[in-house]
Design a protein around this motif. Structure first.
Motif, PDB file in Angstrom:
ATOM      1  N   ALA A   1       0.722  -1.177   0.126  1.00  0.00           N
ATOM      2  CA  ALA A   1       0.264   0.128   0.471  1.00  0.00           C
ATOM      3  C   ALA A   1       0.827   1.623  -0.058  1.00  0.00           C
ATOM      4  CB  ALA A   1      -1.055   0.033   1.062  1.00  0.00           C
ATOM      5  N   THR A   2       2.098   1.718   1.052  1.00  0.00           N
ATOM      6  CA  THR A   2       2.338   2.623   1.117  1.00  0.00           C
ATOM      7  C   THR A   2       4.020   2.269   1.282  1.00  0.00           C
ATOM      8  OG1 THR A   2       2.821   2.597   3.204  1.00  0.00           O
ATOM      9  CG2 THR A   2       0.774   3.969   2.367  1.00  0.00           C
ATOM     10  N   GLY A   3       4.621   4.059   0.574  1.00  0.00           N
ATOM     11  CA  GLY A   3       5.858   3.632   0.563  1.00  0.00           C
ATOM     12  C   GLY A   3       7.336   3.279   1.762  1.00  0.00           C
ATOM     13  N   ASN A   4       6.291   3.624   2.572  1.00  0.00           N
ATOM     14  CA  ASN A   4       6.854   3.978   4.138  1.00  0.00           C
ATOM     15  C   ASN A   4       6.832   2.336   4.100  1.00  0.00           C
ATOM     16  OD1 ASN A   4       7.504   6.139   4.770  1.00  0.00           O
ATOM     17  ND2 ASN A   4       5.826   7.000   5.714  1.00  0.00           N
ATOM     18  N   LEU A   5       5.435   2.020   3.855  1.00  0.00           N
ATOM     19  CA  LEU A   5       5.273   0.238   4.603  1.00  0.00           C
ATOM     20  C   LEU A   5       6.311  -0.148   4.165  1.00  0.00           C
ATOM     21  CD1 LEU A   5       3.582  -0.478   6.888  1.00  0.00           C
ATOM     22  CD2 LEU A   5       1.865  -1.244   4.696  1.00  0.00           C
ATOM     23  N   ARG A   6       6.839  -0.126   2.891  1.00  0.00           N
ATOM     24  CA  ARG A   6       7.636  -0.828   1.721  1.00  0.00           C
ATOM     25  C   ARG A   6       8.755  -0.968   2.537  1.00  0.00           C
ATOM     26  NH1 ARG A   6       7.433  -3.165  -3.281  1.00  0.00           N
ATOM     27  NH2 ARG A   6       5.459  -1.828  -4.128  1.00  0.00           N
TER      28      ARG A   6
ATOM     29  N   THR B   1      -1.383  -7.822   0.152  1.00  0.00           N
ATOM     30  CA  THR B   1      -1.642  -5.790   0.265  1.00  0.00           C
ATOM     31  C   THR B   1      -2.356  -5.359   1.315  1.00  0.00           C
ATOM     32  OG1 THR B   1      -3.464  -6.048  -1.176  1.00  0.00           O
ATOM     33  CG2 THR B   1      -1.369  -6.051  -2.351  1.00  0.00           C
ATOM     34  N   GLU B   2      -2.487  -5.929   2.436  1.00  0.00           N
ATOM     35  CA  GLU B   2      -3.593  -5.323   3.267  1.00  0.00           C
ATOM     36  C   GLU B   2      -2.370  -4.849   4.140  1.00  0.00           C
ATOM     37  OE1 GLU B   2      -6.915  -8.144   4.294  1.00  0.00           O
ATOM     38  OE2 GLU B   2      -6.823  -8.823   2.874  1.00  0.00           O
TER      39      GLU B   2
ATOM     40  N   ILE C   1      -2.537  -7.120   8.002  1.00  0.00           N
ATOM     41  CA  ILE C   1      -1.502  -7.969   7.585  1.00  0.00           C
ATOM     42  C   ILE C   1      -0.507  -7.538   7.824  1.00  0.00           C
ATOM     43  CG2 ILE C   1      -1.259 -10.298   6.240  1.00  0.00           C
ATOM     44  CD1 ILE C   1      -4.553 -10.061   5.870  1.00  0.00           C
ATOM     45  N   ILE C   2       0.382  -7.035   7.066  1.00  0.00           N
ATOM     46  CA  ILE C   2       1.604  -6.147   6.962  1.00  0.00           C
ATOM     47  C   ILE C   2       2.655  -6.061   8.236  1.00  0.00           C
ATOM     48  CG2 ILE C   2       3.556  -5.432   5.898  1.00  0.00           C
ATOM     49  CD1 ILE C   2       1.531  -4.710   3.021  1.00  0.00           C
ATOM     50  N   THR C   3       1.327  -5.134   8.547  1.00  0.00           N
ATOM     51  CA  THR C   3       2.407  -4.351   9.855  1.00  0.00           C
ATOM     52  C   THR C   3       2.144  -5.438  11.060  1.00  0.00           C
ATOM     53  OG1 THR C   3       1.082  -2.461   9.394  1.00  0.00           O
ATOM     54  CG2 THR C   3       1.455  -2.774  11.563  1.00  0.00           C
ATOM     55  N   GLU C   4       1.466  -7.377  11.219  1.00  0.00           N
ATOM     56  CA  GLU C   4       1.757  -8.366  11.998  1.00  0.00           C
ATOM     57  C   GLU C   4       2.465  -8.238  11.506  1.00  0.00           C
ATOM     58  OE1 GLU C   4      -2.360  -9.921  11.225  1.00  0.00           O
ATOM     59  OE2 GLU C   4      -3.658  -8.710  12.121  1.00  0.00           O
ATOM     60  N   GLN C   5       2.940  -8.854   9.931  1.00  0.00           N
ATOM     61  CA  GLN C   5       3.939  -9.392   9.321  1.00  0.00           C
ATOM     62  C   GLN C   5       5.244  -8.920  10.107  1.00  0.00           C
ATOM     63  OE1 GLN C   5       4.030 -12.842   8.348  1.00  0.00           O
ATOM     64  NE2 GLN C   5       2.091 -12.443   8.941  1.00  0.00           N
TER      65      GLN C   5
END
Length: 135
Positions: free
Chosen positions: A2-7, A50-51, A54-58
């Motif tokens: 979703a976002t560049g920061n998350l990537r 992509t959610e 879920i990415i934050t949990e991982q």
């Protein structure tokens, strides 16, 4: 994603796990290769998520694994038959250790309070394999 920061966070966690792997398993090629394969496999299996939640949990899981690796893994190497040399990292969590005493395999403690004092009594009850056997 979703976002560049998350990537960026995912990439940083990937790098952190690999740096930790190199530090923790230094000199152990089998463990280094196994850990590399597991880390890469885990990120490859999750690359289509992509959610954000879920990415934050991982990411939290990856951080927990990285901390666990840094603080609990100890390398031991056999220097001669039956003698091992342990290699601890500065971050390895160390706990109090009580030397093993073969004659005291099971101990029962009882406590009694007398005013402000506590009296502790120790009683050997023997090994569980010895219980039920007549001596």
């Amino acid at each position: 994603m979703a976002t560049g920061n998350l990537r960026r966070e995912v990439l940083n966690s990937f790098k952190a796990l690999h740096k930790t792997r190199l530090k923790v398993f230094d000199g152990d090629m089998r463990a280094l290769n196994f850990a590399r394969e597991k880390i890469n496999e885990s990120y490859k299996n999750n690359k289509n998520i992509t959610e954000e939640n879920i990415i934050t949990e991982q990411l939290a899981l990856a951080k927990a694994v990285e901390v666990e690796m840094r603080t609990t893994i100890v390398q031991a190497k056999e220097v001669k038959p039956g003698v091992y040399e342990a290699k601890f990292n500065p971050e390895t969590v160390k706990m109090d250790n009580i030397p093993f005493n073969d004659s005291e395999t099971e101990i029962e403690f009882t406590t009694k309070r007398k005013g402000n004092k506590v009296e502790i009594t120790k009683k050997n009850v023997g090994c569980c394999q010895q219980q039920g056997q007549s001596t």
